[in-house]
Design an enzyme around this catalytic site. Structure first.
Site, mmCIF file in Angstrom:
data_model
loop_
_atom_site.group_PDB
_atom_site.id
_atom_site.type_symbol
_atom_site.label_atom_id
_atom_site.label_comp_id
_atom_site.label_asym_id
_atom_site.label_seq_id
_atom_site.Cartn_x
_atom_site.Cartn_y
_atom_site.Cartn_z
ATOM 1 N N CYS A 158 -4.635 12.388 12.335
ATOM 2 C CA CYS A 158 -6.021 11.588 12.793
ATOM 3 C C CYS A 158 -6.578 10.806 13.816
ATOM 4 C CB CYS A 158 -6.032 9.780 11.439
ATOM 5 S SG CYS A 158 -3.993 9.569 11.855
ATOM 6 N N ASP B 20 3.698 1.057 12.289
ATOM 7 C CA ASP B 20 2.804 0.194 12.098
ATOM 8 C C ASP B 20 2.241 -1.192 11.584
ATOM 9 O OD1 ASP B 20 2.804 2.118 8.254
ATOM 10 O OD2 ASP B 20 2.420 2.708 10.510
ATOM 11 N N ARG C 60 -3.955 9.549 3.192
ATOM 12 C CA ARG C 60 -3.274 10.761 3.321
ATOM 13 C C ARG C 60 -2.525 11.190 2.614
ATOM 14 N NH1 ARG C 60 -1.496 14.089 7.999
ATOM 15 N NH2 ARG C 60 0.759 14.081 7.081
ATOM 16 N N LYS D 142 0.520 -1.343 -0.146
ATOM 17 C CA LYS D 142 -0.237 0.203 0.012
ATOM 18 C C LYS D 142 1.089 0.814 -0.380
ATOM 19 C CE LYS D 142 -1.525 1.299 3.753
ATOM 20 N NZ LYS D 142 -1.921 3.589 4.076
ATOM 21 N N ASN D 143 1.896 1.360 0.880
ATOM 22 C CA ASN D 143 2.967 2.867 0.586
ATOM 23 C C ASN D 143 3.562 2.430 -0.404
ATOM 24 O OD1 ASN D 143 0.754 3.101 3.195
ATOM 25 N ND2 ASN D 143 3.043 2.718 4.781
ATOM 26 N N ARG E 287 -9.323 -0.136 3.824
ATOM 27 C CA ARG E 287 -8.609 0.833 3.450
ATOM 28 C C ARG E 287 -6.639 0.367 3.226
ATOM 29 N NH1 ARG E 287 -6.108 4.983 7.221
ATOM 30 N NH2 ARG E 287 -4.697 5.390 5.674
ATOM 31 N N ARG F 218 -0.621 14.579 12.504
ATOM 32 C CA ARG F 218 0.317 14.076 11.397
ATOM 33 C C ARG F 218 0.021 16.098 11.141
ATOM 34 N NH1 ARG F 218 -2.107 8.942 9.208
ATOM 35 N NH2 ARG F 218 -0.190 9.054 8.106
ATOM 36 N N PRO F 219 1.596 16.934 11.517
ATOM 37 C CA PRO F 219 1.343 18.307 10.311
ATOM 38 C C PRO F 219 1.276 17.542 9.168
ATOM 39 C CG PRO F 219 2.284 17.978 12.109
ATOM 40 C CD PRO F 219 2.002 17.435 12.580
ATOM 41 N N ILE F 220 1.862 18.681 8.205
ATOM 42 C CA ILE F 220 2.894 18.916 7.055
ATOM 43 C C ILE F 220 3.674 19.620 7.031
ATOM 44 C CG2 ILE F 220 1.096 17.506 6.132
ATOM 45 C CD1 ILE F 220 0.638 20.546 4.238
ATOM 46 N N ASP F 221 4.703 19.924 8.253
ATOM 47 C CA ASP F 221 5.418 21.410 8.582
ATOM 48 C C ASP F 221 6.555 21.101 7.606
ATOM 49 O OD1 ASP F 221 5.553 19.860 10.763
ATOM 50 O OD2 ASP F 221 6.914 20.698 11.174
ATOM 51 N N LEU F 222 7.427 19.786 7.597
ATOM 52 C CA LEU F 222 8.725 19.117 7.318
ATOM 53 C C LEU F 222 8.348 19.155 5.432
ATOM 54 C CD1 LEU F 222 9.646 17.095 9.414
ATOM 55 C CD2 LEU F 222 10.274 18.418 9.651
HETATM 56 C C1 EPZ Z 1 3.363 6.507 6.347
HETATM 57 O O1 EPZ Z 1 3.197 8.300 6.705
HETATM 58 C C2 EPZ Z 1 2.882 5.919 6.352
HETATM 59 N N1 EPZ Z 1 2.393 6.022 5.199
HETATM 60 C C3 EPZ Z 1 2.497 5.513 7.359
HETATM 61 O O2 EPZ Z 1 1.856 4.134 6.890
HETATM 62 C C4 EPZ Z 1 3.647 5.559 8.377
HETATM 63 O O3 EPZ Z 1 3.023 5.119 9.571
HETATM 64 C C5 EPZ Z 1 4.623 6.685 8.617
HETATM 65 O O4 EPZ Z 1 5.386 6.375 7.320
HETATM 66 C C6 EPZ Z 1 6.497 6.004 9.314
HETATM 67 O O5 EPZ Z 1 6.989 4.875 8.754
HETATM 68 C C7 EPZ Z 1 2.076 5.895 3.783
HETATM 69 O O6 EPZ Z 1 3.402 6.127 3.285
HETATM 70 C C8 EPZ Z 1 1.049 6.780 3.035
HETATM 71 P P1 EPZ Z 1 5.476 10.393 8.464
HETATM 72 P P2 EPZ Z 1 3.858 9.357 6.676
HETATM 73 O O7 EPZ Z 1 6.129 11.816 8.072
HETATM 74 O O8 EPZ Z 1 4.706 9.975 5.974
HETATM 75 C C9 EPZ Z 1 5.706 13.704 12.190
HETATM 76 C C10 EPZ Z 1 -0.216 2.632 7.659
HETATM 77 O O9 EPZ Z 1 -0.476 2.649 8.610
HETATM 78 N N2 EPZ Z 1 6.064 14.947 11.037
HETATM 79 O O10 EPZ Z 1 7.264 9.418 8.318
HETATM 80 O O11 EPZ Z 1 2.312 10.417 7.471
HETATM 81 C C11 EPZ Z 1 4.445 12.765 11.834
HETATM 82 O O12 EPZ Z 1 2.977 13.413 12.970
HETATM 83 C C12 EPZ Z 1 0.412 4.448 7.542
HETATM 84 O O13 EPZ Z 1 0.064 2.782 6.521
HETATM 85 C C13 EPZ Z 1 5.978 15.726 11.314
HETATM 86 O O14 EPZ Z 1 5.699 16.359 12.558
HETATM 87 O O15 EPZ Z 1 5.092 9.046 8.042
HETATM 88 C C14 EPZ Z 1 4.861 12.064 12.883
HETATM 89 O O16 EPZ Z 1 4.803 11.759 13.482
HETATM 90 C C15 EPZ Z 1 -0.159 5.554 9.203
HETATM 91 N N3 EPZ Z 1 5.804 16.981 10.087
HETATM 92 C C16 EPZ Z 1 5.700 11.363 12.453
HETATM 93 O O17 EPZ Z 1 6.807 12.879 11.874
HETATM 94 C C17 EPZ Z 1 5.485 16.722 9.235
HETATM 95 O O18 EPZ Z 1 5.728 17.600 7.983
HETATM 96 C C18 EPZ Z 1 6.574 10.388 11.021
HETATM 97 O O19 EPZ Z 1 5.844 10.867 9.838
HETATM 98 C C19 EPZ Z 1 5.738 15.056 8.744
HETATM 99 C C20 EPZ Z 1 5.909 14.242 9.604
#
Ligand code: EPZ
Length: 418
Positions: A116, A304, A92, A22-23, A396, A121-125
Site C-alpha cells: 500500500c 502509526d 491486511r 483495531k489492531n 477503516r 509490506r512483503p510477507i517473507d518473515l
Molecule cells: C502491523 O502491521 C499493524 N497492522 C500496522 O498498523 C503497524 O503500523 C505495524 O504493525 C507496525 O507496528 C495491524 O496490526 C493490522 P510489521 P504489520 O510486520 O504486521 C516489514 C495501522 O495504521 N516486514 O511489524 O504489517 C514491513 O514491510 C497499521 O493500523 C517485512 O519486511 O507490520 C514493515 O516495513 C498500518 N517482511 C516492517 O517490517 C515481513 O514479512 C513492520 O511490519 C513482515 C514485515
C-alpha cells in the site's frame, strides 16, 4: 465519492469514550478459527477493517455477528477456503488467516495482501517462521499455499514484525510440541492476542516479552475477551486537543498502553493526565517543536502515530525532525499538508518540518488510514474550509470519527457526492 468537510478554528474539547483496539481485534478474529466453541469479543470497534475481515471469516462457514460492539463468532463448523487477491487486498489482517488456518486445518491458501502507499509490506518473515514450523510452504505468483501440521521449533525473528509474530503464535498454539520464539514483537496488540488465546486454552508463556514459549495443545475452546482501548485512536484524539489548544478527556482507557506516545505529546507542549480509566490531554497556546522524533517497534514512538504528529509539528513554534524507520514510504501525507501551508522537506526516512503559525483550509486527499487522520487534524486546526477526500481510508480504523469530533466541538460533516 465521499469526503469530509471541516471548518477549522474550533477548540476540540470535551469527553469521549475510546473505541476498542483495531489492531488487537483483527488478529483475534483470525484466531477465532482455532476455537471449537463460541468466541465473544467485547468492546469491538465497528470499523470497516473489522467488517471486511468478518466477511472473509464467514466464508469458512463460521457464524459471525457484530452488534453494539459485541462480536460473537462460532467457528466450530468452519472449513478452510482460499482467500483470493480481492479479499486479501481489502484488509491486511487477512494474512493472519495463514497461521490460523494452518493451526486448525493444516492447510491454507492466501493471496498476497499486497503493498500500500506506506510500503511494499512483503510477507517473507511470515513465510520464514511458518517454514521453521515444518510447514511445506509454496510461494506462487498469486500467493502462498501451506500444508502440514505445525511442529514446534526454536525460531529467531530477525525483525520484530507484528504480523509475523502473530502468525507464528497462531500456527504454534496447536502445533506438535514446544515453540520458542526469540525476537518477538512486543506491541500491546500482540500481548492481547496471546491473552485471548490463553483464555481459549492455549499455553503461551512470556506474554509481553520478546521471548515467547508456546506449548502446543490439541485444540482450543471458546472464550470471552474484552478488548482494551485503541492506543492509536487515543493518541489521535489527544493530538486534536494539542493542535487546537483544547482539552480532550477520554474514558474507557483502562489498560491502554500509551508508551512512546505520551512523551512526544508532552515534548510538544501538551499537558497530559493519565488515571486508571481516564486520559486527559490539554493543548496550550503554542505547539512546541520536537527536535527529533524516531519511529521504531514498541515501546518506542509508534509509526502509526507518525502522520498525526507530523501534522502537529506543522504548526509548532520551530523545526522538528521525524525519522520513520518502520515503513519505507510513510510520508504520503506530506504533499497534502503542503497544500494547507505546511512547510515540510522529505528525504528518504526523514521529514524536516518547519512549523508555521497558521495552516489554511484546502482540498486534500487521504491515501492511507493514518494519513487521513492527520489531514482531519490539520483541517480542525486550519483557518477556513478543508475537504478531505479518501474518507474510506479513515473509516477503516476510526469508528464514527466525525461524530466523535462533533461531540468535541468540531465543525465536520461527511458529504456524499452524487
Ligand atoms: C502491523 O502491521 C499493524 N497492522 C500496522 O498498523 C503497524 O503500523 C505495524 O504493525 C507496525 O507496528 C495491524 O496490526 C493490522 P510489521 P504489520 O510486520 O504486521 C516489514 C495501522 O495504521 N516486514 O511489524 O504489517 C514491513 O514491510 C497499521 O493500523 C517485512 O519486511 O507490520 C514493515 O516495513 C498500518 N517482511 C516492517 O517490517 C515481513 O514479512 C513492520 O511490519 C513482515 C514485515
Amino acid at each position: 465519492m465521499a469526503y469530509a468537510k471541516v471548518i477549522g478554528g474550533n477548540k476540540i474539547e470535551g469527553e469521549a469514550v475510546l473505541q476498542g483496539s483495531k489492531n488487537a481485534a483483527l488478529p483475534m478474529i483470525a484466531a477465532s478459527v482455532l476455537c471449537r466453541g463460541g468466541v465473544r469479543i467485547e468492546n469491538c470497534p465497528d470499523i470497516s477493517d473489522v467488517r471486511e475481515l468478518l466477511s472473509v471469516l464467514s466464508r469458512t462457514g463460521a457464524v459471525c455477528k457484530l452488534e453494539n460492539h459485541v462480536l460473537t463468532i462460532d467457528a466450530s463448523e468452519a472449513v478452510p477456503f482460499s482467500i483470493d487477491r480481492e479479499q486479501a487486498k481489502k484488509t491486511r489482517g487477512g494474512v493472519l488467516f495463514l497461521g490460523a488456518f494452518l493451526g486448525r486445518f493444516h492447510e491454507a491458501w492466501i493471496a498476497y495482501p499486497g503493498g500500500c502507499v506506506i510500503g511494499a509490506r512483503p510477507i517473507d518473515l511470515h513465510c520464514a517462521v511458518l517454514r521453521k514450523l515444518h510447514i511445506a510452504l509454496e510461494e506462487t505468483e498469486e500467493g502462498v499455499y501451506g500444508k502440514g501440521r505445525p511442529v514446534g521449533e526454536r525460531i529467531e525473528l530477525p525483525y520484530p514484525s507484528v504480523g509475523a509474530t502473530e502468525n507464528a503464535v497462531l500456527a504454534a498454539v496447536c502445533a506438535r510440541g514446544r515453540t520458542e520464539l526469540f525476537g518477538a514483537a512486543t506491541e500491546p496488540e500482540v500481548s492481547e492476542l496471546c491473552r485471548f488465546l490463553n483464555k481459549a486454552g492455549a499455553k503461551i508463556h512470556g506474554v509481553g516479552t520478546n521471548y515467547l514459549v508456546i506449548d502446543g495443545v490439541a485444540e482450543l475452546h471458546g472464550a470471552t475477551y474484552r478488548l482494551t482501548g485503541d492506543r492509536i485512536a487515543a493518541g489521535t484524539y489527544m493530538t486534536a486537543a494539542a493542535m487546537t489548544g483544547g482539552e480532550v478527556v477520554l474514558r474507557e482507557t483502562e489498560g491502554v498502553c500509551m508508551d512512546g506516545i505520551l512523551p512526544v505529546l508532552r515534548m510538544a507542549g501538551t499537558t497530559i493526565r493519565q488515571e486508571k480509566n481516564l486520559l486527559v490531554a490539554t493543548g496550550n497556546d503554542r505547539v512546541l517543536a520536537v527536535p527529533y522524533i524516531r519511529t521504531a517497534p514498541f515501546p518506542a514512538f509508534p509509526t502509526d502515530m507518525q502522520s498525526q504528529v507530523l501534522a502537529l509539528a506543522a504548526k509548532a513554534d520551530g523545526d522538528s525532525v521525524i525519522c520513520e524507520t518502520v515503513f519505507e514510504s510513510r510520508f504520503a501525507v506530506v504533499p497534502e499538508l503542503r497544500k494547507m501551508g505546511a512547510e515540510v522537506l522529505c528525504d528518504g526516512q526523514y521529514a524536516v518540518v518547519h512549523g508555521v503559525r497558521q495552516l489554511y483550509g484546502a482540498t486534500v486527499r487521504a491515501t492511507d488510514l493514518r494519513g487521513g487522520a492527520a489531514l482531519l487534524l490539520a483541517g480542525l486546526a486550519a483557518e477556513g474550509e478543508t475537504f478531505v477526500y479518501g474518507d474510506e481510508y479513515i473509516a477503516r480504523g476510526y469508528e464514527d470519527i466525525y461524530g466523535l469530533f462533533r461531540s468535541l466541538g468540531a465543525d465536520v460533516v461527511r458529504v456524499e457526492e452524487s
